[in-house]
Design a protein around this motif. Structure first.
Motif, PDB file in Angstrom:
ATOM      1  N   GLY A  10      -9.688   4.190   1.007  1.00 27.25           N
ATOM      2  CA  GLY A  10      -9.167   4.116  -0.356  1.00 27.25           C
ATOM      3  C   GLY A  10      -8.093   5.162  -0.583  1.00 27.25           C
ATOM      4  O   GLY A  10      -8.403   6.315  -0.864  1.00 27.25           O
ATOM      5  N   ASP A  56      -6.908   0.837   3.348  1.00 24.69           N
ATOM      6  CA  ASP A  56      -6.691   0.381   1.986  1.00 24.69           C
ATOM      7  C   ASP A  56      -6.487  -1.126   2.055  1.00 24.69           C
ATOM      8  O   ASP A  56      -6.460  -1.708   3.155  1.00 24.69           O
ATOM      9  CB  ASP A  56      -5.479   1.080   1.350  1.00 24.69           C
ATOM     10  CG  ASP A  56      -5.555   1.117  -0.168  1.00 24.69           C
ATOM     11  OD1 ASP A  56      -5.929   2.158  -0.734  1.00 24.69           O
ATOM     12  OD2 ASP A  56      -5.250   0.084  -0.814  1.00 24.69           O
ATOM     13  N   LYS A  61       0.609  -0.118   0.285  1.00 25.07           N
ATOM     14  CA  LYS A  61       0.130   1.018   1.083  1.00 25.07           C
ATOM     15  C   LYS A  61      -0.142   0.649   2.535  1.00 25.07           C
ATOM     16  O   LYS A  61       0.133   1.440   3.435  1.00 25.07           O
ATOM     17  CB  LYS A  61      -1.147   1.586   0.443  1.00 25.07           C
ATOM     18  CG  LYS A  61      -0.912   2.131  -0.953  1.00 25.07           C
ATOM     19  CD  LYS A  61      -2.211   2.500  -1.655  1.00 25.07           C
ATOM     20  CE  LYS A  61      -1.934   2.964  -3.083  1.00 25.07           C
ATOM     21  NZ  LYS A  61      -3.182   3.253  -3.831  1.00 25.07           N
TER      22      LYS A  61
END
Length: 362
Positions: A10, A56, A61
């Motif tokens: 994350g 992620d 990202k």
């Protein structure tokens, strides 16, 4: 030089503050270490932490160097480190499961944009952890990611990696998981990271003050607002059960007598987009003084949410490394009680601090 290698699950605001902080304090001396609870733990300084893997599911990202991904939307935390050097670590596609609430995919730039890459299965995550040499995994998934949090905990167990569980899914405080980490010879610290000076620790400390001074706490609330993705995610009330339990029990455990459910409210209250990563807490406590004379206390606390947890995460990471050196495994009770809202065993803040210092000093 000894280092501790971490994997991040994350890459949101908390990961951004953590990575910025590692480089912000690198090369500094203890005299310039404001904002840290410990400059060294086991000889490890903040700059001795190295990110070697990251996961992620957001297209903005995935595939980018971690140093770029931590500043990609929807991240909105303060940028307090001038430059984060390239890490050479590409953010990999993780497993989605229940990691994203459906309403988060309907919020454009402020929500999530799912990457088209093939989701990682457990075998792929374990392979990446092993190949990268990761020693400690940080779980920074959104609140309510029950299945996803357990998925990554299982991957950590398979890969032989310690876990710092920063979210309110109960892993360290789950006896079965704690036992399995102990049997694998791995430390685990959790659950639900306690900010350096945030709403819950302030509420707990004041609750302990009421108890010590003989003031009967009769009613209390803690209302929080913010504008980051954490608060946007928590608009979905179905994802809040464990978060409310974690925050409420942190306060209840500090009270002289347990409050009836209708007399305590602790939890996120609303999403205010323009607040971004700023979190505002409104706290009210009502009590009875000598002679049952009533009193009340009201407090407003404003903090940048993600940096407020980063220093705590740095300590949790280093505690895991120290435990591995010593051959300690399972839930690290002192670190859990001092650094987390929902540890396996709740202690007063003073006792938790004392036990953590004893653990750090050996």
């Amino acid at each position: 030089m000894d280092r501790v290698r971490i994997a991040i699950v994350g890459v949101g605001n908390c990961a951004s503050s953590l990575l910025q902080g590692i480089h912000y304090y690198a090369g500094r001396g203890p005299g310039a270490a404001a904002g840290l609870m410990h400059w060294e733990i086991g000889g490890l300084r903040p700059g001795d932490i190295e990110a070697v893997a990251a996961f992620d599911v957001d297209t903005r990202k995935v595939g980018r160097d971690l140093s770029d991904a931590i500043f990609a939307e929807p991240n909105c935390t303060a940028r307090f480190c001038g430059e984060v050097p390239k890490t050479g670590v590409g953010v990999r596609m993780g497993a989605l499961l229940d990691g994203i609430s459906p309403h988060m995919q309907e919020r454009g730039a402020r929500g999530f944009q799912l990457a088209n890459a093939l989701e990682a299965d457990a075998a792929e995550v374990v392979r990446v952890l092993r190949d990268s040499g990761a020693e400690v995994m940080l779980n920074y998934l959104p609140v309510g990611s029950e299945r996803a949090a357990r998925f990554y905990a299982e991957c950590a167990l398979q890969a032989g990696v310690a876990l710092v569980n920063c979210i309110p899914v109960f892993i360290a405080s789950n006896p079965d998981f704690a036992k399995r980490f102990a049997e694998r010879g791995l430390p685990v610290v959790g659950d639900d990271i306690k900010a350096q000076l945030g709403a819950t620790i302030t509420h707990r400390t004041l609750t302990e003050l009421f108890r010590r001074r003989g003031v009967a706490l009769t009613r209390t609330y803690q209302l929080n607002t913010g504008g980051n993705t954490d608060f946007l995610n928590m608009l979905n009330q179905q994802r809040l059960a464990s978060k409310k339990q974690s925050k409420t029990e942190a306060v209840q455990s500090a009270a002289a007598e347990r409050l009836a459910d209708e007399n305590i409210h602790v939890g996120p209250s609303d999403y205010v987009p323009w607040q971004k990563d700023n979190k505002v807490c409104f706290l009210r406590m009502e009590g009875l003084l000598f002679g049952d004379v009533p009193m009340n206390l009201e407090l407003r606390l404003s903090v940048e949410d993600s940096p407020n947890s980063a220093g705590v995460a740095i300590d949790a990471i280093r505690c895991c490394k120290l435990a591995m050196r010593r051959g300690q495994s399972g839930a690290l009770h002192a670190a859990c009680a001092a650094l987390m809202k929902h540890p396996p065993r709740q202690l007063s803040e003073d006792e938790a601090h004392r036990q953590l210092e004893a653990f750090v000093s050996g």
